[in-house]
Design a protein around this motif. Structure first.
Motif, PDB file in Angstrom:
ATOM      1  N   ARG A 134       0.811  -1.219   0.000  1.00 50.01           N
ATOM      2  CA  ARG A 134       0.000   0.000   0.000  1.00 50.01           C
ATOM      3  C   ARG A 134       0.845   1.271   0.000  1.00 50.01           C
ATOM      4  O   ARG A 134       0.507   2.254  -0.674  1.00 50.01           O
ATOM      5  CB  ARG A 134      -0.940  -0.004   1.203  1.00 50.01           C
ATOM      6  CG  ARG A 134      -1.991   1.096   1.158  1.00 50.01           C
ATOM      7  CD  ARG A 134      -2.966   0.866   0.018  1.00 50.01           C
ATOM      8  NE  ARG A 134      -3.839  -0.267   0.282  1.00 50.01           N
ATOM      9  CZ  ARG A 134      -4.516  -0.918  -0.646  1.00 50.01           C
ATOM     10  NH1 ARG A 134      -4.413  -0.567  -1.915  1.00 50.01           N
ATOM     11  NH2 ARG A 134      -5.286  -1.947  -0.330  1.00 50.01           N
ATOM     12  N   ASP A 135       1.923   1.287   0.761  1.00 47.60           N
ATOM     13  CA  ASP A 135       2.764   2.490   0.789  1.00 47.60           C
ATOM     14  C   ASP A 135       3.352   2.763  -0.590  1.00 47.60           C
ATOM     15  O   ASP A 135       3.377   3.916  -1.058  1.00 47.60           O
ATOM     16  CB  ASP A 135       3.896   2.328   1.810  1.00 47.60           C
ATOM     17  CG  ASP A 135       3.386   2.177   3.238  1.00 47.60           C
ATOM     18  OD1 ASP A 135       2.271   2.669   3.517  1.00 47.60           O
ATOM     19  OD2 ASP A 135       4.097   1.581   4.063  1.00 47.60           O
ATOM     20  N   LEU A 136       3.798   1.711  -1.259  1.00 43.04           N
ATOM     21  CA  LEU A 136       4.355   1.874  -2.601  1.00 43.04           C
ATOM     22  C   LEU A 136       3.289   2.287  -3.604  1.00 43.04           C
ATOM     23  O   LEU A 136       3.545   3.062  -4.521  1.00 43.04           O
ATOM     24  CB  LEU A 136       5.024   0.575  -3.059  1.00 43.04           C
ATOM     25  CG  LEU A 136       6.334   0.185  -2.364  1.00 43.04           C
ATOM     26  CD1 LEU A 136       6.876  -1.110  -2.971  1.00 43.04           C
ATOM     27  CD2 LEU A 136       7.362   1.297  -2.480  1.00 43.04           C
ATOM     28  N   SER A 190       1.016   6.202  -7.255  1.00 47.21           N
ATOM     29  CA  SER A 190      -0.161   6.943  -7.722  1.00 47.21           C
ATOM     30  C   SER A 190       0.093   8.446  -7.708  1.00 47.21           C
ATOM     31  O   SER A 190      -0.286   9.169  -8.636  1.00 47.21           O
ATOM     32  CB  SER A 190      -1.368   6.591  -6.862  1.00 47.21           C
ATOM     33  OG  SER A 190      -1.721   5.227  -7.010  1.00 47.21           O
ATOM     34  N   GLN A 191       0.729   8.914  -6.647  1.00 41.36           N
ATOM     35  CA  GLN A 191       1.007  10.344  -6.542  1.00 41.36           C
ATOM     36  C   GLN A 191       1.970  10.815  -7.627  1.00 41.36           C
ATOM     37  O   GLN A 191       1.897  11.954  -8.089  1.00 41.36           O
ATOM     38  CB  GLN A 191       1.582  10.654  -5.158  1.00 41.36           C
ATOM     39  CG  GLN A 191       0.563  10.520  -4.036  1.00 41.36           C
ATOM     40  CD  GLN A 191       1.191  10.568  -2.655  1.00 41.36           C
ATOM     41  OE1 GLN A 191       2.414  10.622  -2.495  1.00 41.36           O
ATOM     42  NE2 GLN A 191       0.352  10.540  -1.628  1.00 41.36           N
ATOM     43  N   ALA A 192       2.868   9.897  -8.054  1.00 46.90           N
ATOM     44  CA  ALA A 192       3.843  10.241  -9.087  1.00 46.90           C
ATOM     45  C   ALA A 192       3.349   9.916 -10.491  1.00 46.90           C
ATOM     46  O   ALA A 192       4.066  10.139 -11.470  1.00 46.90           O
ATOM     47  CB  ALA A 192       5.153   9.509  -8.819  1.00 46.90           C
ATOM     48  N   GLY A 193       2.121   9.387 -10.601  1.00 48.25           N
ATOM     49  CA  GLY A 193       1.584   9.017 -11.898  1.00 48.25           C
ATOM     50  C   GLY A 193       2.292   7.834 -12.526  1.00 48.25           C
ATOM     51  O   GLY A 193       2.338   7.701 -13.744  1.00 48.25           O
ATOM     52  N   GLN A 194       2.827   6.948 -11.677  1.00 43.19           N
ATOM     53  CA  GLN A 194       3.574   5.785 -12.142  1.00 43.19           C
ATOM     54  C   GLN A 194       2.718   4.527 -12.075  1.00 43.19           C
ATOM     55  O   GLN A 194       1.725   4.477 -11.340  1.00 43.19           O
ATOM     56  CB  GLN A 194       4.835   5.609 -11.300  1.00 43.19           C
ATOM     57  CG  GLN A 194       5.811   6.772 -11.418  1.00 43.19           C
ATOM     58  CD  GLN A 194       6.996   6.628 -10.478  1.00 43.19           C
ATOM     59  OE1 GLN A 194       7.011   5.770  -9.602  1.00 43.19           O
ATOM     60  NE2 GLN A 194       7.988   7.497 -10.660  1.00 43.19           N
ATOM     61  N   PRO A 195       3.069   3.476 -12.811  1.00 45.94           N
ATOM     62  CA  PRO A 195       2.295   2.229 -12.807  1.00 45.94           C
ATOM     63  C   PRO A 195       2.394   1.486 -11.487  1.00 45.94           C
ATOM     64  O   PRO A 195       3.267   1.772 -10.655  1.00 45.94           O
ATOM     65  CB  PRO A 195       2.915   1.424 -13.955  1.00 45.94           C
ATOM     66  CG  PRO A 195       4.292   1.966 -14.096  1.00 45.94           C
ATOM     67  CD  PRO A 195       4.204   3.425 -13.757  1.00 45.94           C
TER      68      PRO A 195
END
Length: 205
Positions: free
Chosen positions: A91-93, A98-103
Motif C-alpha cells: 500500500r505504501d508503494l 499513484s502520486q507520481a503518476g507511475q504504474p
C-alpha cells in the motif's frame, strides 16, 4: 499464463481509498507476473522491505479457451470456473506510485502477491453476478462482498481486455475488491469463502 486484475471495480472500495463513488470511464486493468501466484495453501511470506501489505479479497475467474476481440454477449463461453483470491498490495508503494503518476507493477505484482484458491465450476452458481464471498482472518470475517456490486461485470471485463490481449486457456482474472481492505501480519491465518464453500486457506509468515 497471464494474470489480469481490475482496480476500482467496487464503489465502496473506491470511496475508502480514493474518496469517490464514481465508476471509472473504462475498466482499470493491471497485470501481475506469473511468479506472483501463491497456491496449494503455501504460506505468504510478508516482504518487510515493501512496507505495509494489504489484503484485497476478490473473486477470480479462469479463462478456458482462446479468444480475441470477444463480443460481450459471448464472453460467458470463455471462462469455466471461479475461486477466491487475494490481491496482496504494497500500500505504501501504491500511494507513492499513484502520486507520481507511475504504474502499479511493483506494488501489485511482486512474488506471492496473487494468492488463489481451489476452482469451483461456474455451473455450481445460478448467477456469477450474484455470488457472495468473504475473507476470514484468525476466525473473524474482515471483508465481504457480492459480485452484484461490481461496477464492471465479468463479461464486460473479458470483452474489454480481449481488445488488447489474446486470452488463452489458463489465464486468470482478478475481478476487483470490495470495501474492507486492511494489513496482514505475521502468523495471520487467512480463509477465503465463495458462498458456503471454503476455497482458500493459508498462513502469513
Amino acid at each position: 499464463m497471464k494474470i489480469f486484475a481490475i482496480g476500482m471495480n467496487y464503489a465502496a472500495h473506491n470511496k475508502e481509498l480514493h474518496d469517490t463513488l464514481k465508476r471509472p470511464d473504462e475498466p482499470v486493468i493491471f497485470t501481475k507476473a506469473d511468479s506472483a501466484i501463491l497456491n496449494q495453501g503455501k504460506p505468504f511470506f510478508i516482504p518487510d522491505h515493501l512496507g505495509r501489505i494489504d489484503y484485497e479479497t476478490e473473486v477470480v475467474v479462469r479463462i478456458c479457451r482462446l479468444g480475441k476481440n470477444i463480443p460481450e454477449r459471448f464472453a460467458h463461453r470463455y471462462y469455466d470456473a471461479l475461486t477466491v483470491g487475494i490481491d496482496f498490495t504494497a500500500r505504501d508503494l501504491q500511494k507513492k506510485a499513484s502520486q507520481a503518476g507511475q504504474p502499479w507493477t511493483i506494488c501489485k505484482g511482486f512474488d506471492g502477491s496473487a494468492a488463489i484458491g481451489e476452482w469451483v465450476p461456474k455451473e455450481k452458481f445460478l448467477d456469477i453476478q450474484a455470488v457472495h464471498f468473504h475473507l476470514d482472518i484468525n476466525g473473524k470475517t474482515v471483508q465481504e462482498g457480492c459480485t452484484s456490486d461490481m461496477l464492471y461485470r465479468v463479461d464486460e471485463i473479458i470483452a474489454y481486455i480481449s481488445q488488447f490481449f489474446t486470452l488463452k486457456t489458463g489465464d486468470i482474472l482478478y475481478t476487483g475488491t470490495p470495501a474492507g481492505v486492511g494489513p496482514v501480519h505475521i502468523n495471520d491465518h487467512l480463509e477465503g469463502w465463495l458462498e458456503e464453500r471454503k476455497v482458500l486457506e493459508f498462513n502469513c509468515k
